[in-house]
Write a protein that holds these residues in place. Structure first.
Motif, PDB file in Angstrom:
ATOM      1  N   GLN A  49      42.823  14.326 110.222  1.00 48.87           N
ATOM      2  CA  GLN A  49      42.746  13.971 108.806  1.00 48.87           C
ATOM      3  C   GLN A  49      43.908  13.078 108.385  1.00 48.87           C
ATOM      4  O   GLN A  49      43.749  12.182 107.545  1.00 48.87           O
ATOM      5  N   LYS A  50      45.087  13.297 108.988  1.00 51.10           N
ATOM      6  CA  LYS A  50      46.217  12.411 108.702  1.00 51.10           C
ATOM      7  C   LYS A  50      45.945  11.014 109.257  1.00 51.10           C
ATOM      8  O   LYS A  50      46.324  10.008 108.641  1.00 51.10           O
ATOM      9  N   ILE A  91      39.148   5.883  98.562  1.00 51.72           N
ATOM     10  CA  ILE A  91      38.800   6.887  99.558  1.00 51.72           C
ATOM     11  C   ILE A  91      39.568   8.160  99.252  1.00 51.72           C
ATOM     12  O   ILE A  91      40.778   8.117  98.976  1.00 51.72           O
ATOM     13  N   PHE A  92      38.885   9.304  99.306  1.00 48.21           N
ATOM     14  CA  PHE A  92      39.546  10.573  99.015  1.00 48.21           C
ATOM     15  C   PHE A  92      40.280  11.078 100.243  1.00 48.21           C
ATOM     16  O   PHE A  92      39.722  11.112 101.353  1.00 48.21           O
ATOM     17  N   SER A  93      41.533  11.452 100.067  1.00 50.29           N
ATOM     18  CA  SER A  93      42.355  11.978 101.150  1.00 50.29           C
ATOM     19  C   SER A  93      42.401  13.499 101.073  1.00 50.29           C
ATOM     20  O   SER A  93      42.788  14.063 100.041  1.00 50.29           O
ATOM     21  N   THR A  94      42.013  14.149 102.169  1.00 51.00           N
ATOM     22  CA  THR A  94      42.072  15.619 102.208  1.00 51.00           C
ATOM     23  C   THR A  94      43.489  16.123 102.414  1.00 51.00           C
ATOM     24  O   THR A  94      43.744  17.316 102.249  1.00 51.00           O
ATOM     25  N   ILE A  95      44.415  15.235 102.786  1.00 49.44           N
ATOM     26  CA  ILE A  95      45.807  15.639 102.996  1.00 49.44           C
ATOM     27  C   ILE A  95      46.564  15.676 101.667  1.00 49.44           C
ATOM     28  O   ILE A  95      47.231  16.659 101.342  1.00 49.44           O
ATOM     29  N   GLY A 104      45.021  15.151  98.608  1.00 51.86           N
ATOM     30  CA  GLY A 104      44.173  15.571  97.509  1.00 51.86           C
ATOM     31  C   GLY A 104      43.992  14.516  96.443  1.00 51.86           C
ATOM     32  O   GLY A 104      43.606  14.825  95.308  1.00 51.86           O
ATOM     33  N   LYS A 105      44.258  13.254  96.783  1.00 50.35           N
ATOM     34  CA  LYS A 105      44.151  12.159  95.825  1.00 50.35           C
ATOM     35  C   LYS A 105      43.312  11.039  96.435  1.00 50.35           C
ATOM     36  O   LYS A 105      43.059  11.010  97.638  1.00 50.35           O
ATOM     37  N   TYR A 106      42.889  10.119  95.593  1.00 52.38           N
ATOM     38  CA  TYR A 106      42.171   8.939  96.040  1.00 52.38           C
ATOM     39  C   TYR A 106      43.177   7.848  96.412  1.00 52.38           C
ATOM     40  O   TYR A 106      44.237   7.725  95.799  1.00 52.38           O
ATOM     41  N   ARG A 107      42.818   7.065  97.413  1.00 55.42           N
ATOM     42  CA  ARG A 107      43.672   5.966  97.822  1.00 55.42           C
ATOM     43  C   ARG A 107      42.795   4.763  98.151  1.00 55.42           C
ATOM     44  O   ARG A 107      41.598   4.898  98.441  1.00 55.42           O
ATOM     45  N   THR A 108      43.399   3.586  98.099  1.00 48.67           N
ATOM     46  CA  THR A 108      42.706   2.352  98.453  1.00 48.67           C
ATOM     47  C   THR A 108      43.198   1.894  99.816  1.00 48.67           C
ATOM     48  O   THR A 108      44.399   1.660  99.998  1.00 48.67           O
ATOM     49  N   ALA A 109      42.289   1.789 100.757  1.00 47.85           N
ATOM     50  CA  ALA A 109      42.662   1.429 102.126  1.00 47.85           C
ATOM     51  C   ALA A 109      43.011  -0.046 102.216  1.00 47.85           C
ATOM     52  O   ALA A 109      42.367  -0.890 101.594  1.00 47.85           O
TER      53      ALA A 109
END
Length: 516
Positions: A292-293, A426-430, A432-437
């Protein structure tokens, strides 16, 4: 205050004393004959003479260094007696292990420095196929109480509901008694099919298929004495696995690659058995968190952790292509043996992919600042759908074979064409926030041009003597984000200084120091 792990001094490396802990199971030799028998000196000398090898490199792990000199002398004496003192092959003891303590293949490069045509590896080995030269393995002969081992393993099997298939695995140091153990087990359990595959004592590069790989820790189960074992990996026909040996990376890899099978281990030192399968779920959960990381990373570093395992070059090419199709930035780095200080120098890299032999692939140390994944875990992280069946692959050849057989997944460019918003968070499970790749490469990459008209990540400094920011270079972007980017040249801004006589002597007392 002592130097930190990220700033060691050169003097510390030179003067540091290496603490060598001999193997606790190594016998206390009472005679030279017992020593020669344990390390199979006669067999090694015979294979060297029969193979007409002229320059031999001897490799030892740290725990066997105390026996390296006696082994050298005994082997040298046997070779001189067989071929004569003048025609006897030359022997060299390799000074270190570059990547992993168990991997003889990485020292193929060190062996080539003396033009060696053979490596004799002593102690534990990962048994991966060699890439450049043949290897003779001397595992040693650790003691094993066969009667106690057979009785306790048979008790484990009897407690189950008559398993369909049982596979025996063991540490390489018990190869000399494995045949006796398998015969006794088959005699004690006549109604159970027990399969076993012998571990070879020598591996040679294939002249026709230089990238061919010998049976690894995963494929060994499919090659047995009782049959071809073609259904060894069928999900509906998972065998019961018996393992002889203590805690080791080999046992850990066995649990990871066969998580759906029950594994019982027998420790010859404590003479106890236990069910190891319960650990597999915890190991896979930790690796899943690492995956996940890796999903949150956009800049990867491919660590070359081996220079001798066959198929490592095709695998590196496959990883580069995989990352390129996913619009990720990748750097290929050869750093030798891993440590946190080396990897901390690459701050722009968000995740590392280690290409190494199976027993050196899993890195779970918390000292590393960035996650380190295996090639198989990288493939899972780059998939658009988050799905993992629990299957785990560490073998290079199997990874490449599965990639050739699978239907190619749509590229990142195709996904962007079908998507209404390519910059969708994109939602990050690490976190818990959204990020833009961030996306690198591709036909629309806004890369500057240099002389010749080809795009490059390295460009000349501009009029202000600063490095231009490149949209396709993660290193340049990271450099621009740093507050310190190197010494300023200040050309034409400062007047030249007057030449003066400098100090002489050493730092603790220069010649022109004024007494206070």
């Amino acid at each position: 205050m002592s130097a930190t792990a990220f700033a060691p001094t050169g003097e510390e490396v030179i003067t540091r004393a290496i603490e060598v802990k001999p193997e606790t199971s190594t016998p206390d030799y009472r005679s030279a004959d017992e020593f020669r028998e344990y390390y199979e000196i006669p067999r090694t000398a015979t294979e060297i003479i029969q193979g007409s090898f002229k320059r031999i490199a001897l490799q030892f792990p740290d725990e066997l260094l105390h026996d390296s000199v006696p082994i050298y002398r005994h082997l040298k004496s046997d070779l001189e007696a067989a071929a004569g003192s003048e025609a006897a092959p030359e022997l060299y003891v390799l000074a270190d292990t570059s990547y992993g303590r168990f991997d003889s293949l990485d020292n193929e490069v060190a062996a080539q420095h003396v033009d060696a045509d053979l490596i004799v590896h002593h102690g534990h080995a990962c048994m991966s196929k060699t890439y450049r030269m043949p290897v003779i393995y001397v595992f040693g002969k650790k003691t094993l109480d066969v009667e106690d081992c057979v009785s306790k393993l048979a008790e484990c099997i009897s407690s189950k509901d008559q398993p369909k298939r049982v596979v025996l695995r063991h540490d390489v140091a018990y190869s000399h008694v494995a045949g006796h153990v398998i015969n006794r087990l088959r005699g004690a359990l006549p109604g159970v099919t027990i399969e076993y595959s012998r571990i070879p004592l020598r591996l040679d590069p294939s002249p026709h298929k230089p990238n061919a790989v010998a049976p690894s820790s995963e494929a060994t189960l499919a090659n047995t004495e009782d049959g071809d074992g073609a259904d060894a990996f069928d999900q509906d026909n998972n065998p019961l696995i018996l393992y002889i040996g203590g805690e080791s990376l080999g046992l850990t890899n066995l649990l990871m690659t066969h998580a759906s099978s029950e594994v019982y281990s027998y420790n010859p030192e404590t003479r106890s058995t236990r069910l190891e399968s319960g650990r597999a779920n915890r190991l896979l959960m930790r690796r899943y968190a690492t995956v996940q990381k890796a999903r949150d990373a956009d800049v990867f570093g491919i660590l070359v952790g081996t220079l001798g395992v066959a198929s490592y070059l095709p695998l590196i090419s496959h990883l580069r292509s995989l990352l390129s199709r996913s619009r990720k930035k990748s750097y290929t780095i050869s750093v030798g043996k891993l440590n946190p200080a080396k990897l901390a120098n690459f701050m722009e890299i968000e995740c590392f992919v280690l290409v190494a032999c199976p027993e050196n692939s899993l890195i779970e140390s918390k000292e590393f600042m960035k996650p380190i994944v295996t090639p198989f875990e990288l493939e899972i992280a780059l998939k658009s759908e988050q799905s993992w069946t629990g299957k785990y692959v560490l073998d290079f050849e199997r990874l490449l074979a599965e990639h050739d057989n699978e239907v190619p997944e749509e590229t990142a460019d195709q996904r962007e064409d079908d998507s209404e918003d390519p910059d969708q968070p994109i939602f990050s499970t690490i976190t818990g926030k959204y990020r833009t790749a961030r996306r690198f490469g591709g036909a629309d990459a806004d890369s500057p041009q240099v002389e010749g008209g080809t795009p490059s990540a390295v460009v000349l400094r501009n009029q202000d003597n600063t490095v231009a920011t490149l949209s396709d270079s993660a290193a340049a972007e990271f450099l621009q984000s740093r507050s310190f980017r190197g010494l300023e040249t200040r050309l034409g801004e400062d007047a030249p200084s007057v030449l003066e006589q400098g100090r002489s002597g050493i730092a603790r007392g220069y010649a022109n120091d004024k007494a206070e």
